[in-house]
Design a protein around this motif. Sequence first.
Motif, PDB file in Angstrom:
ATOM      1  N   ARG A 233       8.911   5.817   4.796  1.00  0.00           N
ATOM      2  CA  ARG A 233       8.985   7.386   4.515  1.00  0.00           C
ATOM      3  C   ARG A 233      10.684   7.935   5.387  1.00  0.00           C
ATOM      4  O   ARG A 233      11.550   8.334   5.141  1.00  0.00           O
ATOM      5  CB  ARG A 233       7.578   8.032   4.993  1.00  0.00           C
ATOM      6  N   VAL A 248       8.549  11.616  -1.704  1.00  0.00           N
ATOM      7  CA  VAL A 248       7.808  11.541   0.004  1.00  0.00           C
ATOM      8  C   VAL A 248       6.677  12.601  -0.247  1.00  0.00           C
ATOM      9  O   VAL A 248       5.261  12.416   0.587  1.00  0.00           O
ATOM     10  CB  VAL A 248       8.885  12.482   1.183  1.00  0.00           C
ATOM     11  N   ARG A 249       6.690  13.920  -0.368  1.00  0.00           N
ATOM     12  CA  ARG A 249       5.154  15.300  -0.441  1.00  0.00           C
ATOM     13  C   ARG A 249       4.351  13.949  -1.160  1.00  0.00           C
ATOM     14  O   ARG A 249       3.129  13.813  -1.518  1.00  0.00           O
ATOM     15  CB  ARG A 249       5.503  16.098  -1.065  1.00  0.00           C
ATOM     16  N   ARG A 251       4.148  10.501  -1.999  1.00  0.00           N
ATOM     17  CA  ARG A 251       3.066   9.109  -1.711  1.00  0.00           C
ATOM     18  C   ARG A 251       1.961   9.887  -0.301  1.00  0.00           C
ATOM     19  O   ARG A 251       1.432   9.075  -0.173  1.00  0.00           O
ATOM     20  CB  ARG A 251       4.670   8.373  -1.502  1.00  0.00           C
ATOM     21  N   ARG A 252       2.542  10.933   0.455  1.00  0.00           N
ATOM     22  CA  ARG A 252       1.189  11.439   1.432  1.00  0.00           C
ATOM     23  C   ARG A 252       0.130  11.400   0.295  1.00  0.00           C
ATOM     24  O   ARG A 252      -0.889  11.039   1.270  1.00  0.00           O
ATOM     25  CB  ARG A 252       2.019  12.132   2.077  1.00  0.00           C
ATOM     26  N   HIS A 255      -1.686   8.832  -0.875  1.00  0.00           N
ATOM     27  CA  HIS A 255      -2.010   8.202   0.465  1.00  0.00           C
ATOM     28  C   HIS A 255      -3.466   8.950   0.976  1.00  0.00           C
ATOM     29  O   HIS A 255      -4.582   8.033   0.865  1.00  0.00           O
ATOM     30  CB  HIS A 255      -1.371   8.296   1.649  1.00  0.00           C
ATOM     31  N   LEU A 256      -3.418  10.255   1.225  1.00  0.00           N
ATOM     32  CA  LEU A 256      -4.793  11.137   1.056  1.00  0.00           C
ATOM     33  C   LEU A 256      -5.546  11.008   0.248  1.00  0.00           C
ATOM     34  O   LEU A 256      -6.996  10.480   1.091  1.00  0.00           O
ATOM     35  CB  LEU A 256      -4.886  12.674   1.126  1.00  0.00           C
ATOM     36  N   PRO A 299      -7.687  10.341   9.940  1.00  0.00           N
ATOM     37  CA  PRO A 299      -6.094  10.867   9.783  1.00  0.00           C
ATOM     38  C   PRO A 299      -5.845  11.919  10.124  1.00  0.00           C
ATOM     39  O   PRO A 299      -7.189  12.729   9.544  1.00  0.00           O
ATOM     40  CB  PRO A 299      -6.318  10.928   8.167  1.00  0.00           C
ATOM     41  N   GLN A 301      -4.886  15.143   8.789  1.00  0.00           N
ATOM     42  CA  GLN A 301      -5.421  16.309   7.318  1.00  0.00           C
ATOM     43  C   GLN A 301      -7.033  16.411   7.124  1.00  0.00           C
ATOM     44  O   GLN A 301      -7.123  17.213   7.249  1.00  0.00           O
ATOM     45  CB  GLN A 301      -4.646  15.351   5.556  1.00  0.00           C
TER      46      GLN A 301
END
Length: 566
Positions: A233, A248-249, A251-252, A255-256, A299, A301
């Motif tokens: 990132r 980038v969004r 990949r984030r 991952h979640l 995480p 999130q």
Amino acid sequence: MSRVLLSRLPDDRVRVVDGGAEQVVAITDLPAYVRERETDPSGPPRWVWDDTARWYAPLLAAGVRVSRCHDLRLCHHLLRRAPAVDGGLLAGEQSDLWDRLRPAVPTEPALFSADDTAEHLRADLEDARQLAAIAASAEPTRLGLLVAAESAGALAAAEMTYAGVPWRVDVHERLLADLLGPRPPRGGRPRVLEELMDEIRRLLDSPGLNPDSQPELLIALRRAGVEVKDTRRSTLRAVDHPAIEPLVRYRRLAHLFQTNGWAWIDQWVSDGRFRPSYQPAGSTTGRWSSNGGGALSFPVQVRSAAVADEGWVLVVADVAQLEPRVLAGMSSDQALARAARGADLYQGMVDDGAVATRQDAKLGLLGAMYGATSGESGRMVAGLTRRYPEAFGLVEDAARAGERGQVVRTLLGRGCPALGGSWDESPEAPPVDLEGQDRHRRAYGRFTRNFVVQGTGAEWALCWIADLRNRLWRLVDAGPLDARPHLVFFLHDEVVVHAPAELADAVATEVTAAASTAGELLFRDLAIDFPLTISVVQSYADAGKPGTTGAADPDSSGPEHPSDLS
């Protein structure tokens, strides 16, 4: 304190050695037997068994809580590597099986493993060898404390798996839906990820791109004129291209979806509880790991889904700057210990006149523990070595020992893996060229430098939760484990307790008292402060926010002997 030894026998039977008496008990009768001995007027015994995760899970399922144990598997591996122990004293009948014994992973409560080679290990033989090895060592008191704390940690791990972290599936699923869209069919991507993937493909002019494939992504980026060595990132954010923001969004969110999405809920959450499988001493330093569910890396999130039951709260406590404080204590550095008095050790170093700023103190101290030799951190290390010679000398001596190929040990006696062993967790053989060997030894020196501090920090944390689990149990006179205040999460320097709201202040007091006790047990000759940040919250996501932190009573009497810990 009496020791009761349990060994598995064929045909669903258990061999029990209790003092001088021996008997055979059916598995179905074991919970009643353990419950009776736990309530003996003379006090509960220490249960000696091959693996806590295997024995304790069915006892907890039957409503039986154990006060103390000795985990032969954990302690066998610990003593095998302890420099102060004569390894020959651990050799004997079945010792090769103990060498290979792996931890059980509790799923459904069951006592017996399907692995016949390790099924019927005799606890009495191994226990006698371990006690003899500890007694014959040069450090029987420290090793006795270490095996007691290690075994108590195994009890706490099993209890946390049994109780589980309170988890609101509806909150978690709503969070996923808000970020990813509706739950996709099995094997499919959520709607938001599909939309982002289409946008990335369009902006990179790569219609068939799979953004989850790093080789494909690197080729597509370079074809679009973006020259990068990797897809981290931080690397991507340094690039000026319209595809970077959606990438980038993507990949984030991917991952979640992959690590804490709907499949994670299905696998790890049941009956309103997240039930990970902890592995005490899962790393070489003695720190815990997790066999699944990502228990040691919640995480941000999804933390809002960790919500206390109605009428209950989560008491979250973490210790400030644990490893620097441990370094001060284990090195008996009076000046660094003086700086550590209070909530901020780094500011204490500034107030002591050692450095100009808090950032300088942090750079220098962390640089010493992790082997920084260049840049600003390296310059800070050189200056602080003169101010705190005992502390900085300890880690420097450990590094030099590692470079010579010698093993080092923690304060209580845990030994590090040998050079060329599993210390770097690398599948490659050590390099054979002279330059490569030199690099390998320097890397091992950096490992041993940090091992002595991180491992001793893990020992402090074990003593903390060992004492805390018993303090929490005593807060309420009656009721099962999950009806009383109980540990639900532990991460190196942080604990989370699920407790009735009316007991929150009492829990905070006991958490702080247990931290003080751990410091007294490890550093008897030097007073080291271990200040805690304590939050009383409904949701784990709110821990540490303004308005959730309160001070606890720092007074503590503490146990007087290592055996009182577990």
